[in-house]
Design a protein around this motif. Sequence first.
Motif, short mmCIF file in Angstrom:
data_model
loop_
_atom_site.label_atom_id
_atom_site.label_comp_id
_atom_site.label_asym_id
_atom_site.label_seq_id
_atom_site.Cartn_x
_atom_site.Cartn_y
_atom_site.Cartn_z
N PRO B 63 2.79 1.32 -4.69
CA PRO B 63 2.49 1.03 -3.28
C PRO B 63 3.75 0.65 -2.50
O PRO B 63 4.64 -0.01 -3.04
CB PRO B 63 1.53 -0.17 -3.37
N PHE B 64 3.77 1.08 -1.25
CA PHE B 64 4.92 0.78 -0.40
C PHE B 64 5.13 -0.73 -0.28
O PHE B 64 6.26 -1.22 -0.31
CB PHE B 64 4.71 1.42 0.98
N LEU B 65 4.03 -1.47 -0.19
CA LEU B 65 4.13 -2.93 -0.07
C LEU B 65 4.86 -3.52 -1.27
O LEU B 65 5.75 -4.37 -1.12
CB LEU B 65 2.72 -3.53 0.05
N VAL B 66 4.51 -3.04 -2.46
CA VAL B 66 5.14 -3.57 -3.68
C VAL B 66 6.63 -3.21 -3.70
O VAL B 66 7.47 -4.00 -4.11
CB VAL B 66 4.41 -3.03 -4.93
N GLN B 67 6.96 -2.00 -3.23
CA GLN B 67 8.38 -1.62 -3.16
C GLN B 67 9.13 -2.54 -2.20
O GLN B 67 10.28 -2.91 -2.45
CB GLN B 67 8.51 -0.17 -2.72
N CYS B 68 8.49 -2.87 -1.08
CA CYS B 68 9.13 -3.78 -0.12
C CYS B 68 9.37 -5.14 -0.76
O CYS B 68 10.46 -5.72 -0.64
CB CYS B 68 8.26 -3.94 1.13
N PHE B 69 8.35 -5.65 -1.46
CA PHE B 69 8.49 -6.94 -2.13
C PHE B 69 9.62 -6.88 -3.16
O PHE B 69 10.44 -7.78 -3.26
CB PHE B 69 7.18 -7.32 -2.84
N LEU B 70 9.62 -5.80 -3.93
CA LEU B 70 10.62 -5.64 -4.99
C LEU B 70 12.02 -5.69 -4.39
O LEU B 70 12.91 -6.39 -4.89
CB LEU B 70 10.38 -4.29 -5.68
N LEU B 71 12.20 -4.97 -3.30
CA LEU B 71 13.53 -4.89 -2.69
C LEU B 71 13.88 -6.20 -1.99
O LEU B 71 14.98 -6.74 -2.16
CB LEU B 71 13.58 -3.72 -1.70
N TYR B 72 12.94 -6.73 -1.21
CA TYR B 72 13.26 -7.86 -0.35
C TYR B 72 13.30 -9.18 -1.12
O TYR B 72 14.20 -10.00 -0.93
CB TYR B 72 12.24 -7.96 0.79
N PHE B 73 12.33 -9.38 -2.04
CA PHE B 73 12.30 -10.64 -2.79
C PHE B 73 13.02 -10.52 -4.12
O PHE B 73 13.61 -11.49 -4.60
CB PHE B 73 10.85 -11.09 -3.02
N GLY B 74 12.96 -9.34 -4.73
CA GLY B 74 13.60 -9.16 -6.04
C GLY B 74 15.07 -8.80 -5.91
O GLY B 74 15.88 -9.16 -6.76
N GLY B 75 15.41 -8.07 -4.83
CA GLY B 75 16.78 -7.59 -4.64
C GLY B 75 17.85 -8.66 -4.79
O GLY B 75 18.84 -8.45 -5.51
#
Lengths: 208, 217, 246
Positions: B63-75
């Motif tokens: 999901p796009f939302l999970v990708q956003c979380f991954l990049l923004y919070f995990g990055g």
Amino acid sequence: MEFLAEALPSMLEATAATIWISAVAVAIGFALGVPIAVACSAGRVWANLYVSFFRGVPLLIQLLLAYYALPFLGVDLPAIVAAVGTLSLCCAAYMAEIIRGGFALVPKGGLEAARLLGLTPLQTLLRIRLPISAQAMRPALISEAILIVKASSLISVVGILELTRSAQALASSTFEPLPAYALCGAIYLVINLTLTFLAQGRGGAQRA
Amino acid sequence: MMAALADSFLAAARGLPLTIAIWGAGVATGLVLGFLVAAIRFFAPLALSWPLAMAVEAVRGVPFLVQCFLLYFGGPFIGIDLSPIMAGWVALSVYGAAYFSEVFRAGFLSVPPGQLEAARMLGIPRHQAVLRIMLPMMALAVLPSLANLAVILIKETAILSIITVPELTFRVQGVGSATFAFAETTLVLALVYWALVEATAWASRHTERRIARALAA
Amino acid sequence: MTAPILSVRALERRVGDVEILRRIDLDVMPGEAIGVIGPSGSGKSSLLRCIAGLDAVSGGEVMVEGRRTQPGDGAVGMVFQHFNLWPHLTARENVALALRLVRKMPAAAAAEKAEAALARVGLAALGGRKPAALSGGQQQRVAIARTLAMEPRVLLFDEPTAALDPELTTEVLDVIRDLAAAGTTMLVVSHEMGFIARLSTRVVFLDHGVVVQAAPPAELFAAQAEPRVRSFLQTYLDRVAWARDA
Ligand SMILES: Nc1ncnc2c1ncn2[C@@H]1O[C@H](COP(=O)(O)OP(=O)(O)O)[C@@H](O)[C@H]1O
Ligand SMILES: [Mg+2]
């Protein structure tokens, strides 16, 4: 490893939630999609408006509408019903488009033959149109199922506990967002690759 | 109630430029990336195209939302510390690229081998055949799908509000939090996106038809 | 005694363990028109594609004027069953593209030469049209002009009328006949037996990748032809007889 041990039980439970929510939405979406497709083909304005609205407004906004605007109108549904309902209604709009595309492939002669033999419109729909177009629609239906699995992540926003919500909780309790969201993404990927695989596997067997 | 509606429309007007900017930037980068990925997958040896195929599958399956979380919070944990807007742009570009690349690849595959064989017989070098025959031939075929995807990406930008990108949804929801008039603000959001998506879809169909007519003449 | 312009020596093509062409030998003299006939799947297309260099050969060699051929070296031109025109370019641009990119001719000179080639196939007036606006026969003639403009030493036709409606075949066959009359060296695969019989200096009959017989048409089409040739031709005669009776 320690992270996995802590994460897995809740994440697997959430996976089950994501799967059943998606399955329900796809099933209801398809069931509603058939009459909407028929109505669209018949040029009904409401049906075209329905499809245009649910395809034109981001699902996130649709969910917020169900969450905020329905109570405002005096309709008070449990959050899970509102969320899964919205997902289903949205899915129905896409399903209607797919089904309409499938119907377009059914040769006119077959339908005329059915009418001449005295089949009712409903019988023609269920026994002739749907079966003939089913094969052609299958790839699009699988893609739609995958889209719904992914879209179901958005219901985390209105507080439903599914994969993404569970990953958020994990991220904040462990202070490790990277593995939490990576695990979450990996699980979505496995679900969707399984769907793709099923689609290809069955398709390949039937083509051979 | 009228005040809440007016405030929401004002907030929408203030958020719209960023929504359009981040969408335009995401589509542009996504198209370039997607084309490169498709070209490499089509022309390069398997060792190079195989990892790209996996990457495309991964981006399309999450999901796009999970990708956003991954990049923004995990990055930040792996040294990728982006502002919300930058993260939103990167996420949208990557997500768009994966889908665009599939369209381009289908386009490459749709060019019949005979047309390229004819070029080869006449001695036209491979890169010229790609540039002058393959790409123009696939252009018309991929245009509708590309436009369609671009329109879909407008809706994905709403998700960027969750990682606090101050675009349309974020701004209008801000009005909701301030006034508790959530029903009105959400209604305005729905109407604005609906209009935006329908207008863009109409414009793209119109442009497509004009391009098709110009090419057919 | 002149030298052959095209010589095929012990040509073999295998794909996996399927033998598609087996030790084909063929010498073609300048100005000859060779008809190639045989059942479907006998290797006619493969033979032409190997001569053109489009298909890899497993053994033997193909020489044009003493040199090994490669696709695009200008020695051999090929006209395909499905025309393979480029749909986004006009007829004139289709013909001119290779002149500009390969022969490096300036745009004006290339366009002029393209017009001349189109005139030669009877399409002087239609250079500005795109393939979609042309009939099948016209499209195939553009494809012929496109190949002609590069002035190949040998022209190959692979079932040039097989994709056309019957009433459109004549215009294409007429062009091929005119080219042959003007001394163009060519190999023509076709199921138009009457045309092959009248056009060819020699006819090659292929079956299962083997040249069963290669002879002047009068000899090959005669009653005492090789049995396999006779049974193949019989199917055509039956069809004509049936049409007459019906
Ligand atoms: N690339 C290939 N791989 C495997 N078999 C092939 C290939 N190309 C052709 N063949 C086979 O070789 C035989 C000859 O094909 P072709 O030259 O097209 O025959 P024709 O043109 O006489 O109909 C056929 O049996 C065909 O199936
Ligand atoms: Mg053939």
